[in-house]
Write a protein that holds these residues in place. Sequence first.
Motif, PDB file in Angstrom:
ATOM      1  N   ASP B   1      22.366 -10.339 -24.572  1.00 50.70           N
ATOM      2  CA  ASP B   1      21.597 -11.389 -23.900  1.00 50.70           C
ATOM      3  C   ASP B   1      22.425 -12.011 -22.767  1.00 50.70           C
ATOM      4  N   THR B   2      21.782 -12.238 -21.628  1.00 51.03           N
ATOM      5  CA  THR B   2      22.463 -12.853 -20.495  1.00 51.03           C
ATOM      6  C   THR B   2      22.739 -14.317 -20.802  1.00 51.03           C
ATOM      7  N   ALA B   3      23.980 -14.774 -20.542  1.00 57.65           N
ATOM      8  CA  ALA B   3      24.355 -16.139 -20.880  1.00 57.65           C
ATOM      9  C   ALA B   3      23.739 -17.139 -19.901  1.00 57.65           C
ATOM     10  N   VAL B   4      23.923 -16.874 -18.600  1.00 57.11           N
ATOM     11  CA  VAL B   4      23.357 -17.723 -17.561  1.00 57.11           C
ATOM     12  C   VAL B   4      22.537 -16.829 -16.634  1.00 57.11           C
ATOM     13  N   SER B   5      21.273 -17.102 -16.529  1.00 58.83           N
ATOM     14  CA  SER B   5      20.412 -16.268 -15.694  1.00 58.83           C
ATOM     15  C   SER B   5      19.807 -17.097 -14.567  1.00 58.83           C
ATOM     16  N   GLN B   6      19.563 -16.443 -13.460  1.00 58.88           N
ATOM     17  CA  GLN B   6      18.961 -17.093 -12.297  1.00 58.88           C
ATOM     18  C   GLN B   6      17.843 -16.205 -11.773  1.00 58.88           C
ATOM     19  N   THR B   7      16.812 -16.845 -11.266  1.00 60.97           N
ATOM     20  CA  THR B   7      15.756 -16.106 -10.578  1.00 60.97           C
ATOM     21  C   THR B   7      15.312 -16.895  -9.355  1.00 60.97           C
ATOM     22  N   PRO B   8      15.027 -16.226  -8.240  1.00 63.45           N
ATOM     23  CA  PRO B   8      15.178 -14.784  -8.052  1.00 63.45           C
ATOM     24  C   PRO B   8      16.617 -14.428  -7.692  1.00 63.45           C
ATOM     25  N   LYS B   9      16.902 -13.156  -7.619  1.00 63.40           N
ATOM     26  CA  LYS B   9      18.229 -12.718  -7.205  1.00 63.40           C
ATOM     27  C   LYS B   9      18.352 -12.722  -5.682  1.00 63.40           C
ATOM     28  N   TYR B  10      17.271 -12.394  -5.013  1.00 64.54           N
ATOM     29  CA  TYR B  10      17.235 -12.411  -3.552  1.00 64.54           C
ATOM     30  C   TYR B  10      16.024 -13.225  -3.116  1.00 64.54           C
ATOM     31  N   LEU B  11      16.214 -13.957  -2.019  1.00 65.40           N
ATOM     32  CA  LEU B  11      15.138 -14.793  -1.509  1.00 65.40           C
ATOM     33  C   LEU B  11      15.239 -14.786   0.003  1.00 65.40           C
ATOM     34  N   VAL B  12      14.240 -14.213   0.655  1.00 68.21           N
ATOM     35  CA  VAL B  12      14.194 -14.181   2.117  1.00 68.21           C
ATOM     36  C   VAL B  12      12.977 -14.984   2.536  1.00 68.21           C
ATOM     37  N   THR B  13      13.185 -15.947   3.408  1.00 64.72           N
ATOM     38  CA  THR B  13      12.089 -16.838   3.777  1.00 64.72           C
ATOM     39  C   THR B  13      12.294 -17.351   5.190  1.00 64.72           C
ATOM     40  N   GLN B  14      11.274 -17.954   5.722  1.00 67.41           N
ATOM     41  CA  GLN B  14      11.354 -18.467   7.088  1.00 67.41           C
ATOM     42  C   GLN B  14      11.721 -19.933   7.112  1.00 67.41           C
ATOM     43  N   MET B  15      12.262 -20.337   8.212  1.00 69.32           N
ATOM     44  CA  MET B  15      12.584 -21.756   8.421  1.00 69.32           C
ATOM     45  C   MET B  15      11.357 -22.624   8.193  1.00 69.32           C
ATOM     46  N   GLY B  16      11.596 -23.759   7.586  1.00 64.96           N
ATOM     47  CA  GLY B  16      10.519 -24.713   7.355  1.00 64.96           C
ATOM     48  C   GLY B  16       9.815 -24.560   6.023  1.00 64.96           C
ATOM     49  N   ASN B  17      10.031 -23.411   5.363  1.00 67.25           N
ATOM     50  CA  ASN B  17       9.387 -23.197   4.062  1.00 67.25           C
ATOM     51  C   ASN B  17      10.090 -23.989   2.960  1.00 67.25           C
ATOM     52  N   ASP B  18       9.404 -24.098   1.825  1.00 72.29           N
ATOM     53  CA  ASP B  18       9.968 -24.717   0.621  1.00 72.29           C
ATOM     54  C   ASP B  18      10.120 -23.629  -0.433  1.00 72.29           C
ATOM     55  N   LYS B  19      11.265 -23.623  -1.111  1.00 72.22           N
ATOM     56  CA  LYS B  19      11.498 -22.606  -2.141  1.00 72.22           C
ATOM     57  C   LYS B  19      12.236 -23.206  -3.331  1.00 72.22           C
ATOM     58  N   SER B  20      12.127 -22.508  -4.467  1.00 73.10           N
ATOM     59  CA  SER B  20      12.823 -22.942  -5.681  1.00 73.10           C
ATOM     60  C   SER B  20      13.622 -21.797  -6.280  1.00 73.10           C
ATOM     61  N   ILE B  21      14.736 -22.169  -6.901  1.00 66.91           N
ATOM     62  CA  ILE B  21      15.557 -21.229  -7.657  1.00 66.91           C
ATOM     63  C   ILE B  21      15.646 -21.772  -9.074  1.00 66.91           C
ATOM     64  N   LYS B  22      15.493 -20.851 -10.037  1.00 71.08           N
ATOM     65  CA  LYS B  22      15.520 -21.291 -11.435  1.00 71.08           C
ATOM     66  C   LYS B  22      16.789 -20.815 -12.122  1.00 71.08           C
ATOM     67  N   CYS B  23      17.262 -21.610 -13.067  1.00 67.97           N
ATOM     68  CA  CYS B  23      18.462 -21.257 -13.818  1.00 67.97           C
ATOM     69  C   CYS B  23      18.256 -21.621 -15.282  1.00 67.97           C
ATOM     70  N   GLU B  24      18.701 -20.705 -16.137  1.00 62.99           N
ATOM     71  CA  GLU B  24      18.606 -20.945 -17.578  1.00 62.99           C
ATOM     72  C   GLU B  24      19.893 -20.474 -18.240  1.00 62.99           C
ATOM     73  N   GLN B  25      20.379 -21.251 -19.201  1.00 65.35           N
ATOM     74  CA  GLN B  25      21.544 -20.816 -19.979  1.00 65.35           C
ATOM     75  C   GLN B  25      21.210 -20.861 -21.464  1.00 65.35           C
ATOM     76  N   ASN B  26      21.704 -19.854 -22.191  1.00 61.81           N
ATOM     77  CA  ASN B  26      21.438 -19.773 -23.628  1.00 61.81           C
ATOM     78  C   ASN B  26      22.712 -19.960 -24.440  1.00 61.81           C
ATOM     79  N   LEU B  27      23.678 -20.658 -23.853  1.00 67.64           N
ATOM     80  CA  LEU B  27      24.973 -20.865 -24.501  1.00 67.64           C
ATOM     81  C   LEU B  27      25.039 -22.176 -25.268  1.00 67.64           C
ATOM     82  N   GLY B  28      24.028 -22.995 -25.142  1.00 66.59           N
ATOM     83  CA  GLY B  28      24.051 -24.295 -25.802  1.00 66.59           C
ATOM     84  C   GLY B  28      24.967 -25.302 -25.111  1.00 66.59           C
ATOM     85  N   HIS B  29      25.338 -25.026 -23.865  1.00 66.90           N
ATOM     86  CA  HIS B  29      26.222 -25.941 -23.137  1.00 66.90           C
ATOM     87  C   HIS B  29      25.489 -27.219 -22.729  1.00 66.90           C
ATOM     88  N   ASP B  30      26.294 -28.287 -22.596  1.00 65.05           N
ATOM     89  CA  ASP B  30      25.719 -29.578 -22.233  1.00 65.05           C
ATOM     90  C   ASP B  30      25.630 -29.787 -20.727  1.00 65.05           C
TER      91      ASP B  30
END
Lengths: 110, 112
Positions: B1-30
């Motif tokens: 199982d991946t400890a810390v995962s992020q999505t997406p891995k690549y993000l190509v977008t134009q100026m002025g746009n709004d975007k989000s990156i997600k992160c999840e960890q399954n290590l139980g860290h605070d």
Amino acid sequence: ELKVEQNPLFLSMQEGKNYTIYCNYSTTSDRLYWYRQDPGKSLESLFVLLSNGAVKQEGRLMASLDTKARLSTLHITAAVHDLSATYFCAVDLTGNQFYFGTGTSLTVIP
Amino acid sequence: DTAVSQTPKYLVTQMGNDKSIKCEQNLGHDTMYWYKQDSKKFLKIMFSYNNKELIINETVPNRFSPKSPDKAHLNLHINSLELGDSAVYFCASSQQPAGGQYFGPGTRLTVT
């Protein structure tokens, strides 16, 4: 603001040779970390140093911390090609605030 | 199982746009973090969250807004993207006190 400086920035060394990377920081801290980053990859934790005089070793790498001198070293013994990567030190100021050094790009030449 | 995962891995977008990156960890860290790594590989901390609470907010434009719905997730939303936002963004987590950080794989953001 905390400054963390590494030298050298670039290091090219032959296989079998020894070398040391230095990490100097500007504010008192007794928590120092070393990371490795391969090209295009994420960072991997190598060492956690949590007190003055701490020394950790893993394979051909050995890290030490002198909090009075605000200096950490990463010593490479008998370098091999697989050690080629960028090495970062990082200082933790408050328990949640990490400042990274500039990185040292190491190339080991066969 | 991946400890810390992020999505997406690549993000190509134009100026002025709004975007989000997600992160999840399954290590139980605070504690979770967002870092920006520029083209010269310089790593700079942007935000630090401890148990869903914002701890550190470095000098980052307010177009960047982190959100932590629970202690296993830390998302990064970026409004009105600019060319200078192009970089690799890393999420990380650690267990305090004094734990080393575990980094996600990174998200390479390219703004055109």
